[in-house]
Design a protein around this motif. Structure first.
Motif, PDB file in Angstrom:
ATOM      1  N   VAL A 171      -0.948   6.652  -8.550  1.00 33.20           N
ATOM      2  CA  VAL A 171      -0.218   5.580  -9.219  1.00 33.20           C
ATOM      3  C   VAL A 171      -0.042   5.937 -10.687  1.00 33.20           C
ATOM      4  O   VAL A 171      -0.992   6.382 -11.347  1.00 33.20           O
ATOM      5  CB  VAL A 171      -0.957   4.243  -9.061  1.00 33.20           C
ATOM      6  N   ARG A 172       1.156   5.721 -11.182  1.00 32.19           N
ATOM      7  CA  ARG A 172       1.478   5.964 -12.585  1.00 32.19           C
ATOM      8  C   ARG A 172       2.147   4.727 -13.174  1.00 32.19           C
ATOM      9  O   ARG A 172       2.645   3.849 -12.446  1.00 32.19           O
ATOM     10  CB  ARG A 172       2.402   7.182 -12.733  1.00 32.19           C
ATOM     11  N   LEU A 173       2.173   4.669 -14.496  1.00 30.21           N
ATOM     12  CA  LEU A 173       2.748   3.529 -15.221  1.00 30.21           C
ATOM     13  C   LEU A 173       3.731   4.042 -16.257  1.00 30.21           C
ATOM     14  O   LEU A 173       3.393   4.914 -17.064  1.00 30.21           O
ATOM     15  CB  LEU A 173       1.644   2.718 -15.904  1.00 30.21           C
ATOM     16  N   ALA A 174       4.940   3.490 -16.211  1.00 30.81           N
ATOM     17  CA  ALA A 174       5.981   3.841 -17.183  1.00 30.81           C
ATOM     18  C   ALA A 174       6.545   2.560 -17.790  1.00 30.81           C
ATOM     19  O   ALA A 174       6.682   1.541 -17.107  1.00 30.81           O
ATOM     20  CB  ALA A 174       7.092   4.647 -16.528  1.00 30.81           C
ATOM     21  N   TRP A 175       6.878   2.625 -19.087  1.00 32.00           N
ATOM     22  CA  TRP A 175       7.490   1.505 -19.806  1.00 32.00           C
ATOM     23  C   TRP A 175       8.893   1.924 -20.227  1.00 32.00           C
ATOM     24  O   TRP A 175       9.083   2.981 -20.830  1.00 32.00           O
ATOM     25  CB  TRP A 175       6.664   1.123 -21.035  1.00 32.00           C
ATOM     26  N   TRP A 176       9.862   1.064 -19.910  1.00 28.29           N
ATOM     27  CA  TRP A 176      11.256   1.322 -20.253  1.00 28.29           C
ATOM     28  C   TRP A 176      11.838   0.122 -20.983  1.00 28.29           C
ATOM     29  O   TRP A 176      11.514  -1.035 -20.677  1.00 28.29           O
ATOM     30  CB  TRP A 176      12.085   1.587 -18.989  1.00 28.29           C
ATOM     31  N   MET A 177      12.688   0.410 -21.940  1.00 34.57           N
ATOM     32  CA  MET A 177      13.498  -0.612 -22.597  1.00 34.57           C
ATOM     33  C   MET A 177      14.955  -0.221 -22.362  1.00 34.57           C
ATOM     34  O   MET A 177      15.534   0.568 -23.106  1.00 34.57           O
ATOM     35  CB  MET A 177      13.198  -0.680 -24.094  1.00 34.57           C
ATOM     36  N   GLY A 178      15.520  -0.769 -21.287  1.00 33.10           N
ATOM     37  CA  GLY A 178      16.844  -0.318 -20.890  1.00 33.10           C
ATOM     38  C   GLY A 178      16.764   1.139 -20.449  1.00 33.10           C
ATOM     39  O   GLY A 178      15.891   1.532 -19.662  1.00 33.10           O
ATOM     40  N   PRO A 179      17.655   2.008 -20.944  1.00 28.22           N
ATOM     41  CA  PRO A 179      17.617   3.428 -20.570  1.00 28.22           C
ATOM     42  C   PRO A 179      16.631   4.252 -21.396  1.00 28.22           C
ATOM     43  O   PRO A 179      16.571   5.473 -21.228  1.00 28.22           O
ATOM     44  CB  PRO A 179      19.052   3.875 -20.838  1.00 28.22           C
ATOM     45  N   HIS A 180      15.858   3.607 -22.259  1.00 31.96           N
ATOM     46  CA  HIS A 180      14.965   4.320 -23.168  1.00 31.96           C
ATOM     47  C   HIS A 180      13.533   4.250 -22.636  1.00 31.96           C
ATOM     48  O   HIS A 180      12.963   3.152 -22.496  1.00 31.96           O
ATOM     49  CB  HIS A 180      15.032   3.722 -24.573  1.00 31.96           C
ATOM     50  N   ALA A 193       0.816  -1.208   0.000  1.00 24.05           N
ATOM     51  CA  ALA A 193       0.000   0.000   0.000  1.00 24.05           C
ATOM     52  C   ALA A 193       0.850   1.260   0.000  1.00 24.05           C
ATOM     53  O   ALA A 193       0.416   2.307  -0.485  1.00 24.05           O
ATOM     54  CB  ALA A 193      -0.935   0.000   1.210  1.00 24.05           C
ATOM     55  N   ASN A 194       2.064   1.191   0.540  1.00 24.43           N
ATOM     56  CA  ASN A 194       2.953   2.358   0.574  1.00 24.43           C
ATOM     57  C   ASN A 194       4.208   2.159  -0.257  1.00 24.43           C
ATOM     58  O   ASN A 194       5.191   2.879  -0.072  1.00 24.43           O
ATOM     59  CB  ASN A 194       3.335   2.668   2.020  1.00 24.43           C
ATOM     60  N   ALA A 195       4.193   1.175  -1.158  1.00 21.58           N
ATOM     61  CA  ALA A 195       5.381   0.900  -1.970  1.00 21.58           C
ATOM     62  C   ALA A 195       5.629   2.031  -2.960  1.00 21.58           C
ATOM     63  O   ALA A 195       4.696   2.544  -3.579  1.00 21.58           O
ATOM     64  CB  ALA A 195       5.212  -0.422  -2.717  1.00 21.58           C
ATOM     65  N   ARG A 196       6.878   2.401  -3.117  1.00 14.33           N
ATOM     66  CA  ARG A 196       7.219   3.447  -4.078  1.00 14.33           C
ATOM     67  C   ARG A 196       7.161   2.932  -5.501  1.00 14.33           C
ATOM     68  O   ARG A 196       6.845   3.686  -6.423  1.00 14.33           O
ATOM     69  CB  ARG A 196       8.616   3.994  -3.778  1.00 14.33           C
ATOM     70  N   TYR A 197       7.481   1.663  -5.703  1.00 15.47           N
ATOM     71  CA  TYR A 197       7.525   1.142  -7.066  1.00 15.47           C
ATOM     72  C   TYR A 197       7.309  -0.358  -7.049  1.00 15.47           C
ATOM     73  O   TYR A 197       7.507  -1.035  -6.032  1.00 15.47           O
ATOM     74  CB  TYR A 197       8.874   1.459  -7.732  1.00 15.47           C
ATOM     75  N   ASN A 244      -6.498   3.063  -8.221  1.00 16.07           N
ATOM     76  CA  ASN A 244      -5.301   3.717  -7.689  1.00 16.07           C
ATOM     77  C   ASN A 244      -4.449   2.750  -6.873  1.00 16.07           C
ATOM     78  O   ASN A 244      -3.865   3.110  -5.847  1.00 16.07           O
ATOM     79  CB  ASN A 244      -5.674   4.937  -6.837  1.00 16.07           C
ATOM     80  N   ARG A 245      -4.348   1.529  -7.333  1.00 17.05           N
ATOM     81  CA  ARG A 245      -3.513   0.515  -6.678  1.00 17.05           C
ATOM     82  C   ARG A 245      -2.692  -0.196  -7.744  1.00 17.05           C
ATOM     83  O   ARG A 245      -3.014  -0.150  -8.935  1.00 17.05           O
ATOM     84  CB  ARG A 245      -4.387  -0.508  -5.928  1.00 17.05           C
ATOM     85  N   PHE A 246      -1.634  -0.883  -7.306  1.00 16.92           N
ATOM     86  CA  PHE A 246      -0.872  -1.709  -8.234  1.00 16.92           C
ATOM     87  C   PHE A 246      -1.747  -2.898  -8.647  1.00 16.92           C
ATOM     88  O   PHE A 246      -2.409  -3.508  -7.801  1.00 16.92           O
ATOM     89  CB  PHE A 246       0.413  -2.217  -7.586  1.00 16.92           C
ATOM     90  N   PRO A 247      -1.746  -3.269  -9.927  1.00 12.73           N
ATOM     91  CA  PRO A 247      -2.598  -4.389 -10.357  1.00 12.73           C
ATOM     92  C   PRO A 247      -2.011  -5.758 -10.057  1.00 12.73           C
ATOM     93  O   PRO A 247      -2.530  -6.761 -10.549  1.00 12.73           O
ATOM     94  CB  PRO A 247      -2.721  -4.151 -11.869  1.00 12.73           C
ATOM     95  N   TYR A 248      -0.942  -5.821  -9.294  1.00 14.58           N
ATOM     96  CA  TYR A 248      -0.303  -7.087  -8.932  1.00 14.58           C
ATOM     97  C   TYR A 248      -0.519  -7.340  -7.443  1.00 14.58           C
ATOM     98  O   TYR A 248      -0.234  -6.479  -6.606  1.00 14.58           O
ATOM     99  CB  TYR A 248       1.185  -7.058  -9.258  1.00 14.58           C
ATOM    100  N   VAL A 249      -1.008  -8.541  -7.112  1.00 19.95           N
ATOM    101  CA  VAL A 249      -1.332  -8.902  -5.731  1.00 19.95           C
ATOM    102  C   VAL A 249      -0.323  -9.939  -5.251  1.00 19.95           C
ATOM    103  O   VAL A 249      -0.181 -10.999  -5.865  1.00 19.95           O
ATOM    104  CB  VAL A 249      -2.761  -9.460  -5.627  1.00 19.95           C
ATOM    105  N   PRO A 250       0.403  -9.671  -4.144  1.00 16.11           N
ATOM    106  CA  PRO A 250       1.340 -10.663  -3.612  1.00 16.11           C
ATOM    107  C   PRO A 250       0.642 -11.678  -2.719  1.00 16.11           C
ATOM    108  O   PRO A 250      -0.234 -11.332  -1.921  1.00 16.11           O
ATOM    109  CB  PRO A 250       2.332  -9.806  -2.807  1.00 16.11           C
ATOM    110  N   VAL A 263       6.946  -0.474 -15.134  1.00 11.57           N
ATOM    111  CA  VAL A 263       7.208   0.190 -13.859  1.00 11.57           C
ATOM    112  C   VAL A 263       5.930   0.859 -13.366  1.00 11.57           C
ATOM    113  O   VAL A 263       5.423   1.805 -13.988  1.00 11.57           O
ATOM    114  CB  VAL A 263       8.337   1.235 -13.988  1.00 11.57           C
ATOM    115  N   TRP A 264       5.410   0.379 -12.263  1.00 11.37           N
ATOM    116  CA  TRP A 264       4.306   1.026 -11.555  1.00 11.37           C
ATOM    117  C   TRP A 264       4.902   1.773 -10.376  1.00 11.37           C
ATOM    118  O   TRP A 264       5.595   1.179  -9.543  1.00 11.37           O
ATOM    119  CB  TRP A 264       3.287   0.001 -11.069  1.00 11.37           C
TER     120      TRP A 264
END
Length: 743
Positions: free
Chosen positions: A308-317, A179-183, A329-335, A261-262
């Motif tokens: 919550v925001r979503l970013a896509w990276w391919m290496g440094p790009h 709930a308080n994870a940065r990423y 407003n939550r991460f869509p992945y449940v542990p 990256v969430w």
């Protein structure tokens, strides 16, 4: 406020701060470096999972065993032992049930959402995904489930799938529910053609960066202008990036790794809290928000919220960076957590404590087999003819033919072949103890697996099973919490897609309850205020829906059926017809619902509302009859011998009363009040000597001067159009009759 509308913007001034909210390359690099410094638990988890899969002897152990002549042997007990827990989950698996969180919430909306959630649970693969996550949870301590929307429009719109643990990386210092994870980062490898389809605006960058910039004409890369300036900057970023190239680019296989990256951004915003508990972000462009604050109905408050925001990276790009596509407003992945180390927070579970005993079982198996076939030879040097290598091979054979040197034997030579069976028995006892110890360290007794090993009674057997359930309570409770979170995310997606869209949902009562159709988001108009609103507005109950587990496994239904059957046998006979439909609903028989409906129709069983209505009608009729009998008794007691003038008054009143009663009867026919009006009219007409409304008066019933007015049926022009007028005339006529009698 009823008319307050939630603002769908990301906050006041969010558009101006959009660039600052995006994830920078330096911050993304910091995330990857933090992941690199996390405890090295993944290699241990991979080894533990190999043991559960039966891969328990590596190449080094096999080589050493081959050198000393020990045959490899594996008895994979870890996998079946842990699978017993998976069977417990399947046995007790339940369906999600949507319940209104407040008493005033619309139950119809909850029923409609419940139907849609059950449909999504079955078609999105949610049960299978949760079971796969449980497998990793109880074996290595962590499993993951993704809940999102399907990108393929030809498939079911929602997708629930399990994700391998080595694809997910998260903020190590966050709470278990994140709930308080940065990423949270998911790494996945693709052929270069797939990312080019996902991000067509960056297809050229993906092609050149994925191939190591092969085939690119560097003479066209100019900083001052031109179409390739972006490629120049992208290539330059790779030179100074501290992350190894092999972590995101595989030129040999024509693949690239995408980082999903969430991440969260915290902001200080103004919120409004409504009396019903809803909280919305204040939007000065929303007229309802401005009016509520100006009128003093709601007080604005400052709060720190996460987005919550979503970013896509391919290496440094960086290929994309947008706000979260979901409203929850939550991460869509449940542990799915098993257990966590106290000092490091690294996940682990049942497999860790079983590995040593599993190794011991395999070693004892191999050594026991070797000792049962081994031969120990005591001999004088030179007593055997031939080289030693051939002798060793020959003596190991059950039909060995060994030639001894006669001269050496005559001179006192010794030759003996021995087998140590006592030592083999000791090995077998240790093997048995190791098998039982492997179950004990996992908290799984043999009775839990259906094996009646040491128990002598059914009570003791059930006690051992209950002890296993208690030892697994922590892990199973974590699974229930995670599965509920999956249901909440799936429900939020259903609500998000249903907001503002009118839809009819048919709810099958399955023969027990009446079938009904619920219309959600139905436009309506308030008669008092004239304000338009949505009836059964699904958005208003978004924050007032809970998810509960209702067991639906076959074994649970069998237990319910057995309990219901015993209760049915002991129930009084008058209650058994009511219980029979519920008993049949628990049976797995064809056309069960049709059978339940047929039984209810034949038995003429009524719902509680119908029973209450029938009781009320019977009581009302009894009261009317009692009042009429009392009035008639008073009339008979008070009726004197009257003169002609009184007879004339009575005659006039009777004529008016009969006419009014006729109109009242016709009115009753129109407004379906005959069960109530008819007894009154009948008693009053009978009191004046008339058996029926259309019959002439009885001779001698009243004085001869009484001439009732004979009106044909349905001739009163007031009756068909305004039944209330006829009823009023009947009441007035009765009052005049009563007054005449009193005089």
């Amino acid at each position: 406020m009823e008319t307050m509308v939630e603002s769908k913007s990301s906050g006041f001034g969010s558009n101006d701060l959009q660039a600052d909210a995006e994830l920078s390359l330096s911050e993304f690099t910091t995330f990857l470096q933090e992941i690199r410094d996390q405890p090295a638990w993944r290699a241990k988890a991979d080894r533990e999972m190999d043991y559960c899969d039966g891969n328990q002897l590596d190449s080094e152990i096999l080589a050493r065993m081959s050198e000393i002549g020990i045959p490899p042997a594996v008895e994979p007990l870890m996998g079946p032992t842990i699978d017993a827990v998976l069977g417990l989950e399947v046995k007790n698996r339940g369906d999600w049930k949507v319940l209104p969180d407040a008493q005033n919430d619309a139950e119809d909306v909850a029923d409609a959402l419940n139907y849609k959630l059950h449909q999504a649970e079955a078609r999105s693969g949610a049960d299978v995904a949760c079971s796969e996550a449980l497998s990793a949870q109880i074996k290595v301590g962590i499993g993951w489930v993704y809940v999102g929307k399907e990108s393929d429009p030809f498939l079911y719109p929602y997708k629930v799938e399990d994700v391998h643990r080595n694809e997910i990386f998260w903020d190590w210092f966050a709470k278990p529910d994140l709930a308080n994870a940065r990423y949270l980062i998911r790494r996945k490898w693709f052929d270069r053609s797939i990312p080019k389809l996902m991000f067509p605006d960056h297809a050229e960058l993906i092609e050149y960066a994925g191939s190591g910039w092969l085939g690119l004409d560097h003479t066209t890369l100019t900083v001052d202008g031109g179409t390739s300036t972006g490629l120049y900057v992208a290539e330059d970023q790779e030179r100074g990036w501290s992350i190894e190239e092999q972590e995101w680019r595989d030129m040999g296989r024509n693949r690239v790794c995408l980082f999903e990256v969430w991440y969260r951004r915290w902001d200080r915003v103004t919120v409004l809290k409504s009396p019903d508990g809803r909280v919305v972000e204040y939007d000065k462009r929303n007229a309802a928000h401005v009016a509520a604050v100006a009128g003093g109905m709601l007080q604005p408050e400052l709060a720190i919220v996460a987005r919550v925001r979503l970013a896509w990276w391919m290496g440094p790009h960086k290929l994309s960076d947008t706000p979260s596509p979901y409203r929850h407003n939550r991460f869509p992945y449940v542990p799915f957590w098993g257990k966590r180390e106290d000092r490091t927070g690294a996940p682990f579970a049942l497999a860790r404590g079983m590995i040593y005993l599993q190794d011991q079982i395999n070693a004892l198996h191999s050594k026991s087999q070797w000792m049962m076939s081994a031969r120990r030879v005591v001999r004088t040097k030179g007593a055997v003819i031939g080289p030693d290598e051939l002798f060793r091979q020959e003596v190991a054979r059950p039909d060995a033919d060994i030639v001894l040197d006669a001269k050496a034997m005559r001179e006192g030579g010794i030759f003996k072949v021995e087998t140590d069976l006592q030592l083999t028995q000791q090995q077998f006892q240790r093997l048995h103890d190791s098998r039982e110890g492997l179950r004990r360290v996992g908290g799984i007794y043999s009775e839990f697996q259906g094996q009646n090993a040491n128990t002598t009674s059914g009570v003791q057997f059930n006690s051992q099973v209950e002890q296993s359930n208690q030892s697994l309570a922590d892990i199973l409770d974590n699974f229930k919490t995670a599965r509920t979170a999956v249901g909440e995310l799936l429900l939020s997606l259903i609500i998000e897609d249903s907001i503002g869209r009118q839809e009819s949902v048919f709810i099958n009562g399955k023969g027990i309850r009446p079938d009904k159709t619920v219309v959600i988001n139905e436009p309506a108009l308030d008669d008092e205020t004239g304000v338009r609103y949505l009836n059964n507005d699904i958005e208003r109950v978004k924050l007032k829906v809970a998810v509960d587990n209702v067991p639906s496994a076959v074994t649970f239904k069998q237990q319910q059926l057995s309990s219901m059957a015993e209760a049915f046998k002991s129930a009084p006979p008058q209650f058994q017809p009511i219980m029979l439909p519920y008993l049949l609903s628990l049976m797995d028989i064809p056309d069960r619902e049709d059978m339940v409906r047929a039984i209810k129709e034949v038995g003429d069983s009524a719902s509680p509302e119908q029973v209450k209505k029938l009781i009320d009608q019977a009581v009302e009729q009894a009261l009317i009859k009692a009042r009429h009998e009392l009035e008639m008794a008073k009339i008979k007691q008070q009726q004197p011998v009257v003169d002609a003038q009184v007879r004339k008054l009575i005659s006039e009143a009777v004529n008016k009363g009969v006419e009014g009663m006729f109109s009242a009867t016709q009115a009753a026919n129109q407004i379906a009040l005959m069960p109530t009006v008819a007894p009154v009219a009948d008693q009053m007409l009978r009191s004046v000597g008339m058996h029926d409304y259309d019959q002439p008066p009885i001779v001698g019933g009243v004085p001869a001067s009484v001439e009732p007015v004979a009106l044909p049926r349905n001739t009163d022009p007031l009756t068909p159009t305004n039944p209330a007028v006829g009823l009023d005339r009947g009441i007035k006529g009765g009052q005049q009759l009563q007054g005449a009698i009193s005089k």
